[in-house]
Write a protein that holds these residues in place. Structure first.
Motif, PDB file in Angstrom:
ATOM      1  N   LYS A 185       0.820  -1.211   0.000  1.00 47.07           N
ATOM      2  CA  LYS A 185       0.000   0.000   0.000  1.00 47.07           C
ATOM      3  C   LYS A 185       0.854   1.261   0.000  1.00 47.07           C
ATOM      4  O   LYS A 185       0.483   2.267  -0.605  1.00 47.07           O
ATOM      5  N   THR A 186       1.996   1.212   0.677  1.00 48.88           N
ATOM      6  CA  THR A 186       2.879   2.387   0.701  1.00 48.88           C
ATOM      7  C   THR A 186       3.435   2.673  -0.691  1.00 48.88           C
ATOM      8  O   THR A 186       3.385   3.814  -1.182  1.00 48.88           O
ATOM      9  N   ILE A 187       3.975   1.654  -1.335  1.00 46.90           N
ATOM     10  CA  ILE A 187       4.543   1.858  -2.679  1.00 46.90           C
ATOM     11  C   ILE A 187       3.446   2.219  -3.676  1.00 46.90           C
ATOM     12  O   ILE A 187       3.610   3.109  -4.519  1.00 46.90           O
ATOM     13  N   GLN A 188       2.283   1.568  -3.558  1.00 47.35           N
ATOM     14  CA  GLN A 188       1.184   1.887  -4.466  1.00 47.35           C
ATOM     15  C   GLN A 188       0.686   3.318  -4.249  1.00 47.35           C
ATOM     16  O   GLN A 188       0.303   4.006  -5.199  1.00 47.35           O
ATOM     17  N   GLY A 189       0.696   3.772  -2.998  1.00 53.57           N
ATOM     18  CA  GLY A 189       0.306   5.145  -2.736  1.00 53.57           C
ATOM     19  C   GLY A 189       1.259   6.144  -3.364  1.00 53.57           C
ATOM     20  O   GLY A 189       0.844   7.162  -3.934  1.00 53.57           O
ATOM     21  N   LEU A 190       2.542   5.887  -3.296  1.00 55.95           N
ATOM     22  CA  LEU A 190       3.519   6.781  -3.937  1.00 55.95           C
ATOM     23  C   LEU A 190       3.363   6.760  -5.454  1.00 55.95           C
ATOM     24  O   LEU A 190       3.466   7.810  -6.109  1.00 55.95           O
ATOM     25  N   LEU A 191       3.123   5.582  -6.031  1.00 54.85           N
ATOM     26  CA  LEU A 191       2.902   5.502  -7.478  1.00 54.85           C
ATOM     27  C   LEU A 191       1.636   6.251  -7.874  1.00 54.85           C
ATOM     28  O   LEU A 191       1.615   6.963  -8.897  1.00 54.85           O
ATOM     29  N   ASN A 240       0.253   8.810  -6.310  1.00 50.70           N
ATOM     30  CA  ASN A 240       0.537  10.243  -6.235  1.00 50.70           C
ATOM     31  C   ASN A 240       1.293  10.726  -7.462  1.00 50.70           C
ATOM     32  O   ASN A 240       1.006  11.794  -8.019  1.00 50.70           O
ATOM     33  N   ALA A 241       2.280   9.945  -7.877  1.00 47.49           N
ATOM     34  CA  ALA A 241       3.091  10.345  -9.037  1.00 47.49           C
ATOM     35  C   ALA A 241       2.252  10.384 -10.306  1.00 47.49           C
ATOM     36  O   ALA A 241       2.337  11.327 -11.107  1.00 47.49           O
ATOM     37  N   PHE A 281      -2.507   4.317   0.657  1.00 46.99           N
ATOM     38  CA  PHE A 281      -2.347   5.193   1.809  1.00 46.99           C
ATOM     39  C   PHE A 281      -2.199   6.644   1.399  1.00 46.99           C
ATOM     40  O   PHE A 281      -1.806   6.972   0.277  1.00 46.99           O
ATOM     41  N   SER A 282      -2.452   7.541   2.367  1.00 51.54           N
ATOM     42  CA  SER A 282      -2.064   8.941   2.219  1.00 51.54           C
ATOM     43  C   SER A 282      -0.619   9.092   2.695  1.00 51.54           C
ATOM     44  O   SER A 282      -0.032   8.181   3.278  1.00 51.54           O
ATOM     45  N   LEU A 283      -0.045  10.272   2.442  1.00 48.49           N
ATOM     46  CA  LEU A 283       1.344  10.502   2.835  1.00 48.49           C
ATOM     47  C   LEU A 283       1.520  10.363   4.342  1.00 48.49           C
ATOM     48  O   LEU A 283       2.547   9.860   4.819  1.00 48.49           O
ATOM     49  N   TYR A 284       0.526  10.826   5.097  1.00 48.76           N
ATOM     50  CA  TYR A 284       0.628  10.730   6.555  1.00 48.76           C
ATOM     51  C   TYR A 284       0.704   9.268   6.996  1.00 48.76           C
ATOM     52  O   TYR A 284       1.547   8.903   7.827  1.00 48.76           O
ATOM     53  N   HIS A 285      -0.177   8.409   6.461  1.00 44.66           N
ATOM     54  CA  HIS A 285      -0.175   7.005   6.852  1.00 44.66           C
ATOM     55  C   HIS A 285       1.073   6.276   6.326  1.00 44.66           C
ATOM     56  O   HIS A 285       1.578   5.353   6.971  1.00 44.66           O
TER      57      HIS A 285
END
Length: 578
Positions: A462-468, A470-471, A545-549
């Motif tokens: 979820k962290t990596i998918q959230g960054l992708l 956002n990009a 996830f959001s950046l905070y999470h």
């Protein structure tokens, strides 16, 4: 209880609702009975008070009326009666009347009628008044022309000869007392001492004889309110000289019953409305309790997860990462011990013995005993090396089994498993191609061999998918790239540049570095701190996830997240502890 547990939840809920409804209706019925009983008692008290008040009012009216009739008769006897008696001859054979009612008579000392018609009932009643000397008196009731009548007699003073003046008190005069009262819902009757009705609103009731439990108690001198056959009677009497006039007031109206019935209906309507409101409140309250219970369970689960993650941060993760690193080193050392340059020693002594044997056949070299010694030494070395290889193989298998068992237990107990970050990057890019708009986006993936880390794989995904995500959103909102001009056969032509997404992984000392770089224009440095607050998110995360999470989770496993602007966009740097 076993039978209850075997029922379906729907039936259990229905039975509970029916029990609650039955108890509620029962309590409502009891409350309604109690309230109606109190209301009926209050109405009964009011009714008793009204009856008693009516009897008292009638008694006072009778006393006042008799006093007025007697005063009028006494005044007439001292004037008109005296003159008529002094004339000494019979006058006014039919008598005379007054507006106040009743017939008037004048009698001499021998009870001969001087004025008025000859009335034997009247003379007999007056003769029975033995104590009449100088004042006035009231006779008992007699029947005159089938109607009850009573006589007031006064002695005439100042005449030449003695005599009496008499007036009749008939049923009409007494009924006038009853009719003067405005109350119509009561049936009022006056009785004499022989149970006969002497006054009533209804003429047919006059001279009727009523011998009932009510009249018996009435003529016994009782007062108050009594009940007979469901009907209430107010009883009393009024003393007139030596005689008494008995009063009976009965409530014949249905107002009380109607008021009770109306009150009962209104009470039921109000209680049904209140029960409906209470039922709705109960349902809402139950929903609220269920909702609060769910929220409390979620909060408790969340706190338990946070405690578990904190415990993982404090105990499990460092321990698991240390064990993983030691297992990898042990596996590498074991791999180096099996095979490689050490295998070149196999057969060394055997080759040496063959060279010595060739030299001895030419007359130079070692003896036969030495050759056998070298061959035996080579065989022992080979067997020892094979045993060593077998032991190392078993050790390597044990290390792998221990690693797999440790990973399985970590995954079962805390959700932690050994996760390959290169696999996470590859699978996350596949997810992005399926779920996100990757049109006109060029993906550049560079991966170096990195070791696995002990962490919760779904959280890393979820962290990596959230960054992708956002990009990709940043590049989708940043508009089209400027066009470059190239020189061709037909002259200058435009070439549209596509967006570029760079994803890489590399290993540094003690850390694994994950870079995700886009060409979406970057972020505002002044707002960088706000992006990592729990109540702020620049882009809504539909899938991850959001950046905070992201930052909060990475900190739980000893990682860090940094954002850095580049010339064309933003670079997200994830540092993970080995």
């Amino acid at each position: 209880m076993k039978q209850w547990a075997l029922l379906k939840p729907g039936w259990q809920k229905l039975i509970l609702y029916l029990i609650v409804l039955g108890v509620t209706v029962f309590l409502a019925a009891v409350l309604q009975w109690f309230v109606v009983r109190q209301f009926s008692g209050h109405l009964a008290e009011i009714q008793n008070e009204q009856l008693q008040y009516e009897v008292q009012e009638l008694s006072s009216s009778i006393t006042e009326r008799y006093a007025a009739w007697q005063a009028e008769l006494k005044e007439l006897s001292s004037s008109l009666g005296r003159d008529m008696l002094n004339q000494g001859t019979r006058q006014y054979p039919e008598g005379f009347k007054r507006e106040s009612g009743g017939d008037f008579y004048v009698l001499d000392e021998q009870y001969h009628v001087m004025v008025g018609r000859d009335n034997r009932e009247m003379k007999s009643a007056v003769q029975q008044i033995k104590w009449l000397q100088n004042g006035c008196a009231v006779s008992s009731f007699v029947t005159e022309d089938h109607q009850p009548a009573q006589y007031i007699a006064c002695r005439i003073q100042g005449a030449q000869m003695g005599g009496f003046m008499v007036r009749t008190v008939d049923a009409d005069m007494l009924s006038g007392i009853i009719k003067s009262k405005p109350v119509n819902q009561h049936e009022t009757l006056f009785y004499n001492g022989q149970f006969k009705v002497v006054a009533s609103r209804s003429t047919p009731d006059i001279n009727r004889t009523d011998i009932t439990s009510v009249t018996r108690r009435l003529l016994e001198g009782n007062t108050g309110v009594i009940e007979d056959d469901g009907e209430k009677h107010g009883i009393g009497f009024s003393r007139i000289g030596e005689e008494a006039l008995y009063i009976s007031v009965k409530d014949v109206s249905e107002d009380t019953a109607q008021r009770i019935s109306s009150f009962r209906k209104q009470l039921w309507m109000v209680m049904v409305l209140i029960l409906f409101i209470l039922w709705a409140m109960l349902v809402q309250f139950r929903k609220r309790i269920v909702k609060d219970a769910i929220v409390n369970n979620q909060v408790r689960d969340q706190r338990r997860d946070e405690d578990m993650r904190q415990q993982q941060d404090t105990y499990y993760l460092p321990l698991m990462q240390t064990i993983e690193q030691q297992l990898q080193e042990l596996q590498e050392q074991t791999s180096r011990l099996t095979g490689g340059d050490d295998l070149k020693l196999l057969g060394f002594y055997h080759d040496l013995a063959n060279r010595f044997e060739a030299a001895s056949s030419q007359g130079k070299g070692a003896s036969h005993e030495e050759l056998e010694y070298f061959r035996e030494l080579n065989e022992n070395f080979i067997q020892g090396r094979l045993r060593q290889e077998s032991s190392l193989g078993e050790l390597l298998t044990g290390v792998r089994s221990l690693r797999d068992e440790l990973e399985e237990k970590m995954h079962d107990n805390s959700g932690i498993s050994f996760t390959d970050m290169n696999e996470v990057l590859s699978e996350s890019l596949k997810w992005a191609n399926r779920s996100l708009n990757m049109k006109n986006i060029q993906v550049i993936l560079r991966q170096e061999p990195v070791p696995s880390i002990a962490a919760q794989a779904p959280m890393l995904y979820k962290t990596i998918q959230g960054l992708l995500e956002n990009a990709v959103q940043a590049m989708g909102q940043g508009g089209e790239q400027p066009e470059n001009q190239e020189k061709g056969r037909t002259g200058l032509r435009s070439k549209r540049q596509s967006q570029v997404l760079k994803v890489s992984s590399r290993l540094e000392e003690g850390e694994i570095i994950i870079n995700i770089e886009d060409t979406g224009g970057g972020i505002d440095d002044k707002m960088r701190w706000s992006y990592f607050q729990p109540d702020y998110s620049q882009n809504s995360q539909e899938h991850a996830f959001s950046l905070y999470h992201m930052d909060a989770y990475l900190k739980t496993i000893g990682g860090r997240l940094k954002l850095r602007n580049t010339d064309q966009g933003l670079q997200a740097i994830v540092r993970l502890r080995r």
